[in-house]
Design an enzyme around this catalytic site. Sequence first.
Site, PDB file in Angstrom:
ATOM      1  N   GLU A  23       0.818  -1.216   0.000  1.00 32.82           N
ATOM      2  CA  GLU A  23       0.000   0.000   0.000  1.00 32.82           C
ATOM      3  C   GLU A  23       0.854   1.270   0.000  1.00 32.82           C
ATOM      4  O   GLU A  23       0.398   2.329  -0.423  1.00 32.82           O
ATOM      5  CB  GLU A  23      -0.913   0.023   1.234  1.00 32.82           C
ATOM      6  CG  GLU A  23      -2.006  -1.026   1.191  1.00 32.82           C
ATOM      7  CD  GLU A  23      -2.873  -0.980   2.424  1.00 32.82           C
ATOM      8  OE1 GLU A  23      -4.097  -0.809   2.265  1.00 32.82           O
ATOM      9  OE2 GLU A  23      -2.342  -1.119   3.548  1.00 32.82           O
ATOM     10  N   TYR A  55     -18.111  25.302  -2.071  1.00 34.54           N
ATOM     11  CA  TYR A  55     -17.846  23.867  -2.142  1.00 34.54           C
ATOM     12  C   TYR A  55     -16.824  23.519  -3.211  1.00 34.54           C
ATOM     13  O   TYR A  55     -16.127  22.519  -3.099  1.00 34.54           O
ATOM     14  CB  TYR A  55     -19.129  23.045  -2.304  1.00 34.54           C
ATOM     15  CG  TYR A  55     -20.080  23.504  -3.371  1.00 34.54           C
ATOM     16  CD1 TYR A  55     -19.879  23.184  -4.692  1.00 34.54           C
ATOM     17  CD2 TYR A  55     -21.200  24.252  -3.026  1.00 34.54           C
ATOM     18  CE1 TYR A  55     -20.763  23.599  -5.673  1.00 34.54           C
ATOM     19  CE2 TYR A  55     -22.095  24.679  -4.000  1.00 34.54           C
ATOM     20  CZ  TYR A  55     -21.870  24.336  -5.321  1.00 34.54           C
ATOM     21  OH  TYR A  55     -22.741  24.753  -6.287  1.00 34.54           O
ATOM     22  N   VAL A  74      -6.939   5.366   7.776  1.00 37.79           N
ATOM     23  CA  VAL A  74      -8.040   6.186   7.270  1.00 37.79           C
ATOM     24  C   VAL A  74      -8.530   7.134   8.357  1.00 37.79           C
ATOM     25  O   VAL A  74      -8.991   8.237   8.067  1.00 37.79           O
ATOM     26  CB  VAL A  74      -9.206   5.337   6.708  1.00 37.79           C
ATOM     27  CG1 VAL A  74      -8.772   4.573   5.480  1.00 37.79           C
ATOM     28  CG2 VAL A  74      -9.793   4.413   7.743  1.00 37.79           C
ATOM     29  N   GLU A  75      -8.413   6.720   9.617  1.00 36.93           N
ATOM     30  CA  GLU A  75      -8.812   7.583  10.727  1.00 36.93           C
ATOM     31  C   GLU A  75      -8.009   8.877  10.731  1.00 36.93           C
ATOM     32  O   GLU A  75      -8.567   9.965  10.955  1.00 36.93           O
ATOM     33  CB  GLU A  75      -8.635   6.858  12.071  1.00 36.93           C
ATOM     34  CG  GLU A  75      -9.570   5.677  12.275  1.00 36.93           C
ATOM     35  CD  GLU A  75      -9.073   4.347  11.702  1.00 36.93           C
ATOM     36  OE1 GLU A  75      -9.671   3.312  12.055  1.00 36.93           O
ATOM     37  OE2 GLU A  75      -8.109   4.342  10.893  1.00 36.93           O
ATOM     38  N   LYS A 100     -12.545   3.756   1.867  1.00 33.85           N
ATOM     39  CA  LYS A 100     -11.375   3.193   1.189  1.00 33.85           C
ATOM     40  C   LYS A 100     -11.869   1.986   0.396  1.00 33.85           C
ATOM     41  O   LYS A 100     -11.859   0.854   0.865  1.00 33.85           O
ATOM     42  CB  LYS A 100     -10.304   2.809   2.212  1.00 33.85           C
ATOM     43  CG  LYS A 100      -8.995   2.355   1.602  1.00 33.85           C
ATOM     44  CD  LYS A 100      -7.998   2.058   2.705  1.00 33.85           C
ATOM     45  CE  LYS A 100      -6.766   1.381   2.155  1.00 33.85           C
ATOM     46  NZ  LYS A 100      -5.859   0.953   3.221  1.00 33.85           N
TER      47      LYS A 100
END
Length: 119
Positions: A23, A55, A74-75, A100
Amino acid sequence: MLMDIVFLRDLRIDTVIGIYDWERKTRQTVVLDIEMSTDVQRAAASDTIADAVDYKAVSERLVSFVQESQFQLVETLAERCAEVIRQEFGVRWVRLTLNKIGAVNGTTSVGVIIERGER
């Protein structure tokens, strides 16, 4: 107090994310869904972007930030994205879903949903 929501859905960004060696060597796609609190009355009255949560600017900033990041979790990425939104765009409350895709065999979605700030 009124709370309106400005949202972005399905913002796809390629980044380095993960804990495994493979990864760290390849980019993966993460998908962001974002809800940001605001009061749209001022923007609606003036009809100018200066009075609104832009936006497009939020999207462009997050694409740049996420593409350059190399977090393991991811946190961590979700937390940092929420910080960018709140600090740089003056958003009091944000709900951010970070997906993810393809991270776990047999699923279509894996990730976190966080809320930061006060409504």
